[in-house]
Scaffold this motif. Structure first.
Motif, PDB file in Angstrom:
ATOM      1  N   TYR A 163       0.827  -1.204   0.000  1.00  0.00           N
ATOM      2  CA  TYR A 163       0.000   0.000   0.000  1.00  0.00           C
ATOM      3  C   TYR A 163       0.864   1.259   0.000  1.00  0.00           C
ATOM      4  CZ  TYR A 163      -4.505  -2.351   0.663  1.00  0.00           C
ATOM      5  OH  TYR A 163      -5.646  -3.106   0.495  1.00  0.00           O
ATOM      6  N   LEU A 164       1.972   1.242   0.742  1.00  0.00           N
ATOM      7  CA  LEU A 164       2.865   2.402   0.734  1.00  0.00           C
ATOM      8  C   LEU A 164       3.487   2.602  -0.646  1.00  0.00           C
ATOM      9  CD1 LEU A 164       4.733   2.108   4.156  1.00  0.00           C
ATOM     10  CD2 LEU A 164       2.825   3.600   3.570  1.00  0.00           C
ATOM     11  N   GLN A 165       3.785   1.502  -1.322  1.00  0.00           N
ATOM     12  CA  GLN A 165       4.351   1.599  -2.666  1.00  0.00           C
ATOM     13  C   GLN A 165       3.308   2.140  -3.650  1.00  0.00           C
ATOM     14  OE1 GLN A 165       3.987  -1.174  -5.474  1.00  0.00           O
ATOM     15  NE2 GLN A 165       4.799   0.489  -6.720  1.00  0.00           N
ATOM     16  N   LYS A 166       2.090   1.641  -3.568  1.00  0.00           N
ATOM     17  CA  LYS A 166       1.030   2.131  -4.450  1.00  0.00           C
ATOM     18  C   LYS A 166       0.735   3.606  -4.199  1.00  0.00           C
ATOM     19  CE  LYS A 166      -1.459  -2.283  -5.028  1.00  0.00           C
ATOM     20  NZ  LYS A 166      -1.276  -2.386  -6.475  1.00  0.00           N
ATOM     21  N   GLY A 167       0.902   4.028  -2.971  1.00  0.00           N
ATOM     22  CA  GLY A 167       0.645   5.421  -2.626  1.00  0.00           C
ATOM     23  C   GLY A 167       1.819   6.340  -2.849  1.00  0.00           C
ATOM     24  N   GLY A 168       2.913   5.797  -3.391  1.00  0.00           N
ATOM     25  CA  GLY A 168       4.078   6.618  -3.711  1.00  0.00           C
ATOM     26  C   GLY A 168       4.971   6.932  -2.538  1.00  0.00           C
ATOM     27  N   ARG A 169       4.793   6.208  -1.422  1.00  0.00           N
ATOM     28  CA  ARG A 169       5.590   6.488  -0.234  1.00  0.00           C
ATOM     29  C   ARG A 169       6.833   5.615  -0.131  1.00  0.00           C
ATOM     30  NH1 ARG A 169       0.465   7.941   0.774  1.00  0.00           N
ATOM     31  NH2 ARG A 169       0.152   9.828   2.029  1.00  0.00           N
ATOM     32  N   CYS A 170       6.991   4.670  -1.051  1.00  0.00           N
ATOM     33  CA  CYS A 170       8.248   3.945  -1.195  1.00  0.00           C
ATOM     34  C   CYS A 170       8.302   3.413  -2.623  1.00  0.00           C
ATOM     35  CB  CYS A 170       8.394   2.823  -0.162  1.00  0.00           C
ATOM     36  SG  CYS A 170       7.398   1.354  -0.499  1.00  0.00           S
ATOM     37  N   THR A 171       9.488   3.090  -3.092  1.00  0.00           N
ATOM     38  CA  THR A 171       9.645   2.647  -4.473  1.00  0.00           C
ATOM     39  C   THR A 171       9.241   1.183  -4.622  1.00  0.00           C
ATOM     40  OG1 THR A 171      11.920   1.905  -4.189  1.00  0.00           O
ATOM     41  CG2 THR A 171      11.577   4.241  -4.736  1.00  0.00           C
ATOM     42  N   ALA A 172       8.934   0.797  -5.845  1.00  0.00           N
ATOM     43  CA  ALA A 172       8.604  -0.598  -6.116  1.00  0.00           C
ATOM     44  C   ALA A 172       9.776  -1.500  -5.795  1.00  0.00           C
ATOM     45  CB  ALA A 172       8.188  -0.755  -7.581  1.00  0.00           C
ATOM     46  N   LEU A 173      10.995  -1.010  -6.053  1.00  0.00           N
ATOM     47  CA  LEU A 173      12.190  -1.800  -5.767  1.00  0.00           C
ATOM     48  C   LEU A 173      12.349  -2.022  -4.270  1.00  0.00           C
ATOM     49  CD1 LEU A 173      14.717  -3.205  -6.873  1.00  0.00           C
ATOM     50  CD2 LEU A 173      15.917  -1.009  -6.685  1.00  0.00           C
ATOM     51  N   ALA A 174      12.126  -0.981  -3.490  1.00  0.00           N
ATOM     52  CA  ALA A 174      12.233  -1.121  -2.031  1.00  0.00           C
ATOM     53  C   ALA A 174      11.189  -2.097  -1.510  1.00  0.00           C
ATOM     54  CB  ALA A 174      12.068   0.236  -1.362  1.00  0.00           C
ATOM     55  N   ALA A 175       9.971  -1.994  -2.036  1.00  0.00           N
ATOM     56  CA  ALA A 175       8.909  -2.902  -1.605  1.00  0.00           C
ATOM     57  C   ALA A 175       9.246  -4.342  -1.976  1.00  0.00           C
ATOM     58  CB  ALA A 175       7.579  -2.487  -2.237  1.00  0.00           C
ATOM     59  N   PHE A 176       9.777  -4.547  -3.179  1.00  0.00           N
ATOM     60  CA  PHE A 176      10.146  -5.890  -3.607  1.00  0.00           C
ATOM     61  C   PHE A 176      11.244  -6.458  -2.720  1.00  0.00           C
ATOM     62  CE2 PHE A 176      13.002  -8.646  -6.082  1.00  0.00           C
ATOM     63  CZ  PHE A 176      12.126  -9.661  -6.434  1.00  0.00           C
ATOM     64  N   GLY A 177      12.263  -5.641  -2.427  1.00  0.00           N
ATOM     65  CA  GLY A 177      13.368  -6.097  -1.588  1.00  0.00           C
ATOM     66  C   GLY A 177      12.918  -6.428  -0.183  1.00  0.00           C
ATOM     67  N   ALA A 178      12.036  -5.595   0.358  1.00  0.00           N
ATOM     68  CA  ALA A 178      11.542  -5.845   1.714  1.00  0.00           C
ATOM     69  C   ALA A 178      10.740  -7.141   1.772  1.00  0.00           C
ATOM     70  CB  ALA A 178      10.676  -4.674   2.172  1.00  0.00           C
ATOM     71  N   ASN A 179       9.905  -7.352   0.774  1.00  0.00           N
ATOM     72  CA  ASN A 179       9.116  -8.585   0.750  1.00  0.00           C
ATOM     73  C   ASN A 179      10.002  -9.809   0.559  1.00  0.00           C
ATOM     74  OD1 ASN A 179       6.737  -7.174   1.086  1.00  0.00           O
ATOM     75  ND2 ASN A 179       6.344  -6.993  -1.109  1.00  0.00           N
ATOM     76  N   LEU A 180      11.014  -9.678  -0.277  1.00  0.00           N
ATOM     77  CA  LEU A 180      11.917 -10.794  -0.529  1.00  0.00           C
ATOM     78  C   LEU A 180      12.675 -11.184   0.729  1.00  0.00           C
ATOM     79  CD1 LEU A 180      12.978 -12.598  -2.902  1.00  0.00           C
ATOM     80  CD2 LEU A 180      14.848 -10.956  -3.139  1.00  0.00           C
ATOM     81  N   LEU A 181      13.085 -10.192   1.500  1.00  0.00           N
ATOM     82  CA  LEU A 181      13.871 -10.444   2.713  1.00  0.00           C
ATOM     83  C   LEU A 181      12.997 -10.590   3.960  1.00  0.00           C
ATOM     84  CD1 LEU A 181      16.732  -7.854   2.090  1.00  0.00           C
ATOM     85  CD2 LEU A 181      16.856 -10.338   1.796  1.00  0.00           C
ATOM     86  N   LYS A 182      11.683 -10.547   3.771  1.00  0.00           N
ATOM     87  CA  LYS A 182      10.724 -10.629   4.877  1.00  0.00           C
ATOM     88  C   LYS A 182      10.959  -9.531   5.907  1.00  0.00           C
ATOM     89  CE  LYS A 182       9.800 -15.604   4.502  1.00  0.00           C
ATOM     90  NZ  LYS A 182       9.767 -16.897   5.223  1.00  0.00           N
ATOM     91  N   LEU A 183      11.233  -8.319   5.409  1.00  0.00           N
ATOM     92  CA  LEU A 183      11.440  -7.177   6.284  1.00  0.00           C
ATOM     93  C   LEU A 183      10.114  -6.506   6.599  1.00  0.00           C
ATOM     94  CD1 LEU A 183      14.602  -5.518   4.662  1.00  0.00           C
ATOM     95  CD2 LEU A 183      14.502  -7.033   6.655  1.00  0.00           C
ATOM     96  N   LYS A 184       9.944  -6.164   7.864  1.00  0.00           N
ATOM     97  CA  LYS A 184       8.731  -5.486   8.319  1.00  0.00           C
ATOM     98  C   LYS A 184       9.164  -4.164   8.964  1.00  0.00           C
ATOM     99  CE  LYS A 184       6.978  -9.627   7.599  1.00  0.00           C
ATOM    100  NZ  LYS A 184       6.353  -9.966   6.307  1.00  0.00           N
ATOM    101  N   PRO A 185       8.901  -3.041   8.316  1.00  0.00           N
ATOM    102  CA  PRO A 185       9.362  -1.767   8.872  1.00  0.00           C
ATOM    103  C   PRO A 185       8.500  -1.277  10.025  1.00  0.00           C
ATOM    104  CG  PRO A 185       8.142  -1.387   6.856  1.00  0.00           C
ATOM    105  CD  PRO A 185       8.245  -2.880   7.009  1.00  0.00           C
ATOM    106  N   CYS A 186       9.135  -0.660  10.987  1.00  0.00           N
ATOM    107  CA  CYS A 186       8.439   0.051  12.051  1.00  0.00           C
ATOM    108  C   CYS A 186       8.413   1.530  11.659  1.00  0.00           C
ATOM    109  CB  CYS A 186       9.152  -0.121  13.388  1.00  0.00           C
ATOM    110  SG  CYS A 186       8.419   0.831  14.741  1.00  0.00           S
ATOM    111  N   ILE A 187       7.216   2.100  11.674  1.00  0.00           N
ATOM    112  CA  ILE A 187       7.039   3.513  11.360  1.00  0.00           C
ATOM    113  C   ILE A 187       6.652   4.230  12.647  1.00  0.00           C
ATOM    114  CG2 ILE A 187       5.848   5.194   9.915  1.00  0.00           C
ATOM    115  CD1 ILE A 187       7.327   3.132   8.274  1.00  0.00           C
TER     116      ILE A 187
END
Length: 284
Positions: A163-187
């Motif tokens: 959702y953050l990627q679709k809303g322009g708050r992170c790049t598609a590449l960052a979202a892909f990398g986070a999902n690949l590495l199973k990263l869960k960001p704390c905001i």
């Protein structure tokens, strides 16, 4: 003079809480395609998930406009109330500016920028309702609550950056990398703005336990009046586990309140988002 506490819908307080404390909500708008809904009134978060799954697009959220604020403020002042109104952080929405302009036109209305969102804002709104019930003056409520905004700790963990990627708050590449590495960001909400801080790795269930422990363990500066567990319709077992973790690592809260985030917050964060939100003690 009677005092009415109002807030925009992003405070994410439940209907039971709103009724118990006589808090009036002014809803933001959420648009799904050509359909416009009022946040917290005529749509469910599941409607958002279905819409995104079907269209690949995020809903659009809209601030309360000046005229709507004017009408609501005039209603309460015509009933003999002074109004203290709370908004989502001015850095997130034009709602605060619109409310201020409406308040100037109506009179007998004070507007407070919560510098927060979701139940981070809700904590401030609830404190205002307590003060109003105690008979405190409008000026006192605004002063105490404005000071309190700097002591609210609001944070949340996001399972997926979709959702953050679709809303322009992170790049598609960052979202892909986070999902690949199973990263869960704390905001975290810091000075009225959302700031990514720690990145957790693993399943959402394990990450949430580590996150709650990080937020609460070893703390002696927390106001234990209440703490919120707020999520975008997560699994009930997970919310129950979070409650158990709170009681284990930081016992003694007067209230542990579970709430579901409203449509505005959910539209930006997506499913499987959870946070614990509380206030630091005033040591002044």
């Amino acid at each position: 003079m009677k005092i009415k506490i109002t807030s925009d819908s992003t405070c994410d307080l439940s209907k039971d809480i709103l009724e118990a404390w006589d808090i009036s909500i002014i809803p933001l708008s959420v648009t799904l395609g050509s359909d416009v809904f009022r946040d917290g009134e005529d749509m469910a978060v599941e409607d958002i998930y279905r819409y995104v799954d079907r269209t690949g697009c995020l809903p659009k959220t809209s601030a309360v406009n000046i005229e709507d604020y004017r009408q609501i403020f005039r209603y309460w002042t015509s009933q003999g109330y002074e109004v203290v109104h709370f908004n989502i952080s001015a850095d997130f929405s034009s709602s605060y500016r619109n409310a201020c302009l409406a308040a100037e036109a109506v009179g007998s209305v004070r507007v407070v920028d919560s510098r927060n969102l979701s139940t981070g804002q809700g904590l401030v709104v609830l404190r205002a309702a307590e003060l109003a019930r105690e008979g405190r003056a409008t000026e006192d409520i605004c002063r105490i609550c404005s000071e309190m905004t700097g002591r609210v700790e609001a944070s949340f963990v996001i399972d997926s950056l979709e959702y953050l990627q679709k809303g322009g708050r992170c790049t598609a590449l960052a979202a892909f990398g986070a999902n690949l590495l199973k990263l869960k960001p704390c905001i975290e909400v810091i000075d009225g703005k959302m700031t990514p801080t720690k990145k957790y790795r693993g399943t959402f269930e394990k990450v949430i336990q580590h996150y709650v422990e990080d937020r609460l363990s070893g703390r002696d500066d927390i106001d234990k009046t209440r703490i919120f567990i707020t999520h975008t319709r997560c699994d009930e077992a997970l919310a129950a586990a979070v409650r158990d973790t709170i009681n284990r690592v930081c016992p003694g809260f007067g209230e542990i309140i579970e709430t579901t985030a409203g449509s505005t917050i959910t539209s930006h964060c997506g499913p499987n988002t959870l946070g614990v939100l509380f206030v630091r003690r005033d040591n002044g």
